[in-house]
Write an enzyme that holds these catalytic residues in place. Structure first.
Site, mmCIF file in Angstrom:
data_model
loop_
_atom_site.group_PDB
_atom_site.id
_atom_site.type_symbol
_atom_site.label_atom_id
_atom_site.label_comp_id
_atom_site.label_asym_id
_atom_site.label_seq_id
_atom_site.Cartn_x
_atom_site.Cartn_y
_atom_site.Cartn_z
ATOM 1 N N ARG A 202 0.839 -1.210 0.000
ATOM 2 C CA ARG A 202 0.000 0.000 0.000
ATOM 3 C C ARG A 202 0.869 1.254 0.000
ATOM 4 O O ARG A 202 0.551 2.253 -0.653
ATOM 5 C CB ARG A 202 -0.916 -0.031 1.222
ATOM 6 C CG ARG A 202 -1.912 1.124 1.286
ATOM 7 C CD ARG A 202 -2.946 0.870 2.355
ATOM 8 N NE ARG A 202 -3.900 1.958 2.450
ATOM 9 C CZ ARG A 202 -4.126 2.673 3.547
ATOM 10 N NH1 ARG A 202 -3.474 2.388 4.665
ATOM 11 N NH2 ARG A 202 -5.030 3.628 3.558
ATOM 12 N N HIS B 200 0.549 4.295 -2.716
ATOM 13 C CA HIS B 200 0.254 5.660 -2.278
ATOM 14 C C HIS B 200 1.402 6.612 -2.579
ATOM 15 O O HIS B 200 1.169 7.808 -2.803
ATOM 16 C CB HIS B 200 -0.080 5.676 -0.783
ATOM 17 C CG HIS B 200 -1.462 5.191 -0.477
ATOM 18 N ND1 HIS B 200 -2.247 5.774 0.496
ATOM 19 C CD2 HIS B 200 -2.211 4.204 -1.023
ATOM 20 C CE1 HIS B 200 -3.423 5.144 0.535
ATOM 21 N NE2 HIS B 200 -3.412 4.184 -0.371
ATOM 22 N N ASP B 201 2.621 6.105 -2.581
ATOM 23 C CA ASP B 201 3.746 6.955 -2.943
ATOM 24 C C ASP B 201 3.697 7.309 -4.427
ATOM 25 O O ASP B 201 3.779 8.485 -4.804
ATOM 26 C CB ASP B 201 5.068 6.250 -2.625
ATOM 27 C CG ASP B 201 6.270 7.110 -2.952
ATOM 28 O OD1 ASP B 201 6.269 8.301 -2.564
ATOM 29 O OD2 ASP B 201 7.215 6.613 -3.591
ATOM 30 N N GLY C 166 4.624 10.650 -8.283
ATOM 31 C CA GLY C 166 5.467 9.643 -8.890
ATOM 32 C C GLY C 166 6.193 8.885 -7.797
ATOM 33 O O GLY C 166 6.128 9.236 -6.617
ATOM 34 N N SER D 151 8.266 10.361 -1.506
ATOM 35 C CA SER D 151 7.772 11.540 -0.792
ATOM 36 C C SER D 151 6.864 11.152 0.368
ATOM 37 O O SER D 151 6.695 11.924 1.317
ATOM 38 C CB SER D 151 7.036 12.486 -1.746
ATOM 39 O OG SER D 151 6.027 11.819 -2.470
ATOM 40 N N ASN E 132 -3.510 8.680 4.343
ATOM 41 C CA ASN E 132 -2.262 7.995 4.689
ATOM 42 C C ASN E 132 -2.047 7.809 6.186
ATOM 43 O O ASN E 132 -1.025 7.243 6.595
ATOM 44 C CB ASN E 132 -1.061 8.766 4.116
ATOM 45 C CG ASN E 132 -0.907 8.576 2.626
ATOM 46 O OD1 ASN E 132 -1.406 7.601 2.061
ATOM 47 N ND2 ASN E 132 -0.225 9.499 1.974
ATOM 48 N N PRO F 293 -7.139 7.537 -5.100
ATOM 49 C CA PRO F 293 -8.469 6.949 -5.337
ATOM 50 C C PRO F 293 -9.143 6.620 -4.013
ATOM 51 O O PRO F 293 -8.518 6.063 -3.105
ATOM 52 C CB PRO F 293 -8.145 5.663 -6.120
ATOM 53 C CG PRO F 293 -6.789 5.884 -6.693
ATOM 54 C CD PRO F 293 -6.056 6.742 -5.707
ATOM 55 N N HIS G 43 -5.295 -5.664 -3.373
ATOM 56 C CA HIS G 43 -6.126 -5.745 -2.172
ATOM 57 C C HIS G 43 -6.240 -7.173 -1.637
ATOM 58 O O HIS G 43 -6.780 -7.375 -0.544
ATOM 59 C CB HIS G 43 -7.528 -5.199 -2.458
ATOM 60 C CG HIS G 43 -7.583 -3.710 -2.523
ATOM 61 N ND1 HIS G 43 -8.662 -3.017 -3.031
ATOM 62 C CD2 HIS G 43 -6.683 -2.765 -2.143
ATOM 63 C CE1 HIS G 43 -8.425 -1.712 -2.966
ATOM 64 N NE2 HIS G 43 -7.233 -1.542 -2.430
ATOM 65 N N ASP H 283 -9.968 -9.911 1.369
ATOM 66 C CA ASP H 283 -10.387 -11.187 0.785
ATOM 67 C C ASP H 283 -10.265 -12.266 1.841
ATOM 68 O O ASP H 283 -9.866 -11.991 2.973
ATOM 69 C CB ASP H 283 -9.662 -11.506 -0.524
ATOM 70 C CG ASP H 283 -8.256 -12.087 -0.349
ATOM 71 O OD1 ASP H 283 -7.831 -12.331 0.800
ATOM 72 O OD2 ASP H 283 -7.582 -12.300 -1.371
ATOM 73 N N THR I 189 -8.328 -14.887 2.010
ATOM 74 C CA THR I 189 -6.990 -15.461 2.210
ATOM 75 C C THR I 189 -6.006 -14.309 2.371
ATOM 76 O O THR I 189 -5.099 -14.120 1.561
ATOM 77 C CB THR I 189 -6.592 -16.350 1.018
ATOM 78 O OG1 THR I 189 -6.658 -15.569 -0.198
ATOM 79 C CG2 THR I 189 -7.521 -17.545 0.880
ATOM 80 N N ASP J 174 -3.095 -14.081 -3.974
ATOM 81 C CA ASP J 174 -3.734 -14.982 -4.934
ATOM 82 C C ASP J 174 -4.863 -14.239 -5.644
ATOM 83 O O ASP J 174 -4.953 -13.012 -5.545
ATOM 84 C CB ASP J 174 -4.249 -16.249 -4.234
ATOM 85 C CG ASP J 174 -5.216 -15.942 -3.089
ATOM 86 O OD1 ASP J 174 -5.756 -14.800 -3.044
ATOM 87 O OD2 ASP J 174 -5.438 -16.813 -2.229
#
Length: 323
Positions: free
Chosen positions: A64, A68-69, A74, A78, A96, A163, A193, A246, A248, A253
């Site tokens: 994550r 997010h970076d 880019g 940061s 964040n 997002p 995710h 999810d 698992t 997967d």
């Protein structure tokens, strides 16, 4: 035949050489550190593996962190910069606040500074660590392109561009397109995710008083939704309460996609991938074929890692501070 003065030949040659040098510096390469820090990959992999043994949430957090970076300025690390008295940094922006395990990157950086001082950027450490947590969780392995520089700017206000968990497909497509990523990349990278966990605040609105017609979001499987209600009582006094994305959660997967088809997408944005004809066929393909998902995920991660920031960068001595 007239002769061209030597100075008019010399200057174009110099300009060409400088331009070529500039372009070569800008290109990311898989073997960027082979001569300057050959032990790089092992140091990062060992650090990430050791941290994950002590805290099973590390893989999801590192993955994550990379997303997010890269989505803000880019892939320039940061997200690692600390806030100062005069600037609130990205890591303290609302989306964040729950990004954690920065210490893993700090630890890897400290070891690399001993092995090869002032050579490896923090941005490259995040990119390599993200690949490693996917691979060690059962997912694909890919060659990480390297040579990123660390950014000098980090603003919490910029995190509004990330997002949101309530986005619809059109909003998701637009958000990814701004980073040069297509519809398939968006659906593919959403598959990250599979290692994710969400706090109740990101999805509780789907569980109660959803609309004037439906108490619960009708796209949710009823039994699954009632289970989420138990996980997230209202009001919740437990800020750490939430749900894995999810079934698992510690394994990389394609279960995430199978869950979406069963109406068990925790985020509204995830479940929307099934509702739209532009994206449903990709969800169905990945739900059927895990090897296809792995192949495309590796490819999309390389593309995400190529999202570059603007401005001059540096190799930070400490990932939390500018030099």
């Amino acid at each position: 035949m007239a002769l061209v003065p030597a100075k008019f030949i010399f200057f174009p040659i110099i300009f060409f050489l400088l331009t070529s040098l500039s372009l070569s510096k800008a290109e990311l390469q898989p073997n960027y550190y082979d001569q300057t820090c050959p032990q790089l990959e092992k140091i990062i992999a060992d650090t990430v593996l050791n941290a994950s043994k002590h805290d099973p949430k590390v893989p999801a957090r590192i993955l994550r962190m990379f997303f997010h970076d890269c989505f803000i300025r880019g892939c320039d690390a940061s997200i690692l910069l600390d806030s100062t008295a005069t600037n609130k940094a990205e890591k303290d922006g609302p989306p964040n606040i729950s990004v954690r395990s920065f210490y893993v990157i700090d630890d890897a950086k400290a070891k690399l500074e001993k092995a090869c001082p002032h050579i490896v950027s923090c941005a490259d450490i995040i990119a390599i660590a993200a690949r490693d947590v996917v691979a060690m969780s059962g997912g694909p392995y890919w060659k990480v392109l390297k040579g990123r520089k660390d950014g000098k700017v980090s603003k919490a206000s910029d995190t509004s561009a990330l997002p949101a968990p309530f986005f619809n497909v059109s909003q998701l497509i637009q958000s990814f397109a701004k980073r040069g990523l297509g519809v398939k990349d968006m659906v593919t990278l959403s598959g990250g995710h599979t290692l994710g966990f969400s706090h109740c605040s990101s999805f509780v609105a789907r569980l109660r008083n959803f609309s004037s017609v439906h108490d619960i979001d009708p796209r949710l499987d009823t039994e699954f939704a009632l289970g989420l209600r138990k996980q997230c009582p209202k009001p919740s006094n437990n800020g750490d309460a939430g749900q894995f994305l999810d079934s698992t959660a510690s394994v990389f997967d394609n279960d995430y996609y199978r869950q979406l088809l069963a109406g068990k997408g925790v985020f509204s944005s995830d479940q929307s991938l099934v509702d739209d004809s532009r994206t449903r066929w990709i969800v169905e393909a990945y739900a059927r074929d895990q090897s296809l998902f792995f192949k495309e995920f590796a490819s999309s991660m390389v593309k995400l890692g190529n999202v570059r920031g603007s401005g001059d960068g540096e190799v930070r001595l400490h990932c939390r501070l500018k030099n």
